[in-house]
Design an enzyme around this catalytic site. Structure first.
Site, PDB file in Angstrom:
ATOM      1  N   GLY A 196      37.799  38.578  78.138  1.00  0.00           N
ATOM      2  CA  GLY A 196      37.521  38.332  79.544  1.00  0.00           C
ATOM      3  C   GLY A 196      36.161  38.887  79.895  1.00  0.00           C
ATOM      4  O   GLY A 196      35.618  39.727  79.171  1.00  0.00           O
ATOM      5  N   GLN A 212      29.777  42.518  85.515  1.00  0.00           N
ATOM      6  CA  GLN A 212      29.457  43.121  84.207  1.00  0.00           C
ATOM      7  C   GLN A 212      28.131  42.610  83.645  1.00  0.00           C
ATOM      8  O   GLN A 212      27.562  43.225  82.745  1.00  0.00           O
ATOM      9  CB  GLN A 212      30.576  42.836  83.183  1.00  0.00           C
ATOM     10  N   CYS A 247      37.413  47.644  77.554  1.00  0.00           N
ATOM     11  CA  CYS A 247      36.487  46.995  78.490  1.00  0.00           C
ATOM     12  C   CYS A 247      35.097  46.979  77.867  1.00  0.00           C
ATOM     13  O   CYS A 247      34.652  47.993  77.329  1.00  0.00           O
ATOM     14  CB  CYS A 247      36.458  47.757  79.816  1.00  0.00           C
ATOM     15  N   LEU A 248      34.433  45.833  77.950  1.00  0.00           N
ATOM     16  CA  LEU A 248      33.083  45.720  77.372  1.00  0.00           C
ATOM     17  C   LEU A 248      32.103  46.654  78.082  1.00  0.00           C
ATOM     18  O   LEU A 248      31.067  46.993  77.513  1.00  0.00           O
ATOM     19  CB  LEU A 248      32.600  44.267  77.453  1.00  0.00           C
ATOM     20  N   HIS A 267      42.668  42.730  85.241  1.00  0.00           N
ATOM     21  CA  HIS A 267      41.538  43.577  84.832  1.00  0.00           C
ATOM     22  C   HIS A 267      40.224  42.972  85.346  1.00  0.00           C
ATOM     23  O   HIS A 267      39.363  43.700  85.863  1.00  0.00           O
ATOM     24  CB  HIS A 267      41.552  43.689  83.296  1.00  0.00           C
ATOM     25  N   GLU A 268      40.088  41.636  85.247  1.00  0.00           N
ATOM     26  CA  GLU A 268      38.843  40.982  85.691  1.00  0.00           C
ATOM     27  C   GLU A 268      38.716  40.996  87.212  1.00  0.00           C
ATOM     28  O   GLU A 268      37.624  41.233  87.740  1.00  0.00           O
ATOM     29  CB  GLU A 268      38.776  39.537  85.171  1.00  0.00           C
ATOM     30  N   HIS A 299      37.369  44.207  88.429  1.00  0.00           N
ATOM     31  CA  HIS A 299      35.900  44.321  88.327  1.00  0.00           C
ATOM     32  C   HIS A 299      35.219  43.791  89.597  1.00  0.00           C
ATOM     33  O   HIS A 299      34.213  44.344  90.042  1.00  0.00           O
ATOM     34  CB  HIS A 299      35.371  43.525  87.129  1.00  0.00           C
TER      35      HIS A 299
HETATM   36  O1  GNR Z   1      37.853  42.245  75.723  1.00  0.00           O
HETATM   37  C1  GNR Z   1      38.630  42.808  76.500  1.00  0.00           C
HETATM   38  N1  GNR Z   1      39.876  43.150  76.071  1.00  0.00           N
HETATM   39  C2  GNR Z   1      40.895  43.564  76.915  1.00  0.00           C
HETATM   40  C3  GNR Z   1      42.037  44.111  76.340  1.00  0.00           C
HETATM   41  C4  GNR Z   1      43.085  44.509  77.137  1.00  0.00           C
HETATM   42  C5  GNR Z   1      43.016  44.363  78.503  1.00  0.00           C
HETATM   43  C6  GNR Z   1      41.880  43.844  79.095  1.00  0.00           C
HETATM   44  C7  GNR Z   1      40.819  43.428  78.313  1.00  0.00           C
HETATM   45  S1  GNR Z   1      39.406  42.734  79.046  1.00  0.00           S
HETATM   46  C8  GNR Z   1      38.181  43.155  77.864  1.00  0.00           C
HETATM   47  C9  GNR Z   1      36.853  42.504  78.228  1.00  0.00           C
HETATM   48  C10 GNR Z   1      36.357  43.054  79.546  1.00  0.00           C
HETATM   49  O2  GNR Z   1      35.814  44.117  79.654  1.00  0.00           O
HETATM   50  N2  GNR Z   1      36.582  42.338  80.612  1.00  0.00           N
HETATM   51  O3  GNR Z   1      36.201  42.783  81.816  1.00  0.00           O
HETATM   52 NI    NI Z   2      36.312  44.963  81.664  1.00  0.00          NI
END
Ligand code: GNR
Ligand code: NI
Length: 193
Positions: free
Chosen positions: A60, A65, A108-109, A150-151, A154
């Site tokens: 995601g 980001q 999270c990246l 999660h997205e 953000h």
């Molecule tokens: O790559 C991602 N893996 C992930 C694993 C578990 C729950 C959420 C994520 S999202 C993350 C990429 C990211 O930072 N998205 O904002």
């Molecule tokens: Ni993230």
């Protein structure tokens, strides 16, 4: 897979890999603005974000980001061994969340190399504008439900560490700050002879 943008004049332009911002950074704490319409520029942003997400690799990515404070997210939880299932969502809104919760080990990246279990609603419904500016609603559970939440977080300036205890959160953020400072320092340092 997604290598070119084509615009209304039928010309093509190369897509772009966008640099991903890592914490701590004030841009990750801001509230992103609704797009209201998926026009050509937002469509291109979606394409570039998807390419950036696959290259990272991640499942995601949210526009803040990559430094764009607009309510746009991309997701693909299919994994490397199956057909890609790209989703591109503008102005996503949760219209329903389950009473049941589920815990997932999240990454999270923008918080590279840190992982922790986060508890969220196990199933959701999300309404959004798709790449064609059509209103859609999607039901999700499992990893897809977790990733979409999660997205959306953000877009509201929330990182997964904000769901943890202050102790765990500060431990992770301190390490990331230290890593950033070390990176800066090494750039300034003259080469050893
Ligand atoms: O790559 C991602 N893996 C992930 C694993 C578990 C729950 C959420 C994520 S999202 C993350 C990429 C990211 O930072 N998205 O904002
Ligand atoms: Ni993230």
């Amino acid at each position: 897979m997604f290598w070119k943008h084509s615009n209304s004049q039928d010309t093509v332009e190369a897509m772009a890999l966008l640099p991903i911002i890592t914490a701590p950074d004030p841009r990750l704490k801001k509230l992103s603005k609704p797009v209201e319409k998926v026009d050509e520029a937002i469509g291109r942003l979606m394409d570039d974000m998807l390419e950036t997400m696959y290259a990272a690799p991640g499942i995601g990515l949210a526009a803040p980001q990559v430094g764009v404070l607009k309510r746009v997210i991309v997701v693909d939880v299919a994994g490397q061994d199956s057909e890609p299932q790209p989703l591109m969502l503008a102005d996503p809104e949760l219209t329903w969340v389950s009473d049941e919760d589920a815990g997932y080990e999240e990454g999270c990246l923008s918080l590279p190399d840190h992982y922790a279990e986060v508890v969220r609603p196990a199933a959701i419904k999300v309404r959004y504008l798709d790449r064609q500016n059509e209103v859609r609603e999607l039901a999700a559970e499992g990893l897809l439900a977790t990733c979409i939440q999660h997205e959306i977080d953000h877009l509201d300036g929330i990182l997964f560490v904000d769901h943890l205890s202050a102790l765990k959160r500060n431990m992770i953020l301190r390490k990331l700050l230290k890593a950033k400072k070390a990176e800066k320092g090494s750039q300034k340092e003259p080469a050893a002879v």
